[in-house]
Design a protein around this motif. Sequence first.
Motif, PDB file in Angstrom:
ATOM      1  N   VAL A  39       0.845  -1.193   0.000  1.00 38.19           N
ATOM      2  CA  VAL A  39       0.000   0.000   0.000  1.00 38.19           C
ATOM      3  C   VAL A  39       0.881   1.243   0.000  1.00 38.19           C
ATOM      4  O   VAL A  39       1.961   1.251   0.589  1.00 38.19           O
ATOM      5  CB  VAL A  39      -0.959   0.027   1.215  1.00 38.19           C
ATOM      6  N   GLU A  42      -0.222   7.055   1.612  1.00 38.62           N
ATOM      7  CA  GLU A  42      -1.526   7.679   1.865  1.00 38.62           C
ATOM      8  C   GLU A  42      -2.571   6.618   2.216  1.00 38.62           C
ATOM      9  O   GLU A  42      -3.388   6.803   3.116  1.00 38.62           O
ATOM     10  CB  GLU A  42      -1.992   8.484   0.648  1.00 38.62           C
ATOM     11  N   GLU A  43      -2.547   5.500   1.501  1.00 34.28           N
ATOM     12  CA  GLU A  43      -3.504   4.430   1.780  1.00 34.28           C
ATOM     13  C   GLU A  43      -3.216   3.798   3.139  1.00 34.28           C
ATOM     14  O   GLU A  43      -4.137   3.440   3.879  1.00 34.28           O
ATOM     15  CB  GLU A  43      -3.442   3.372   0.682  1.00 34.28           C
ATOM     16  N   THR A  46      -4.722   5.976   5.731  1.00 39.72           N
ATOM     17  CA  THR A  46      -6.171   5.796   5.738  1.00 39.72           C
ATOM     18  C   THR A  46      -6.542   4.504   6.473  1.00 39.72           C
ATOM     19  O   THR A  46      -7.468   4.481   7.298  1.00 39.72           O
ATOM     20  CB  THR A  46      -6.724   5.775   4.298  1.00 39.72           C
TER      21      THR A  46
END
Length: 125
Positions: A39, A42-43, A46
Amino acid sequence: MTHRTAPPAPATDLDHMPPCIATMRTTARQLLAEDAKPVCPEELETLRLALRGHIQLLVPVIEALTLGLPNDDVPKACALACTREAKMRLRLGVGGYPPVRMSVAMKLARSVNALCDHYENLTKD
């Protein structure tokens, strides 16, 4: 002079809005599955925030589910130990380097999975 008190905290209504365990497990699986894809930062952030939210939602629900159980009940003791560990993991920082950030997120994901297990065990009919 009158004194005011804060209104009582609302009781957890487990029958009204149960947590979506399937969604929580899907979120955790994105980091823990054997075939999990890498990932981007940013992911990962999140996912970390979502996992924290899942823990914050599950801990009081599981604690409420254990209230009616006897003090020497083994599932109660295991569930409460898991909630304490999850609370500890909520205190982990974000991490400065990518491997540390991934490690923190994976620990949160493991706590989510464990809390989901305890929720399912405590709500079995």
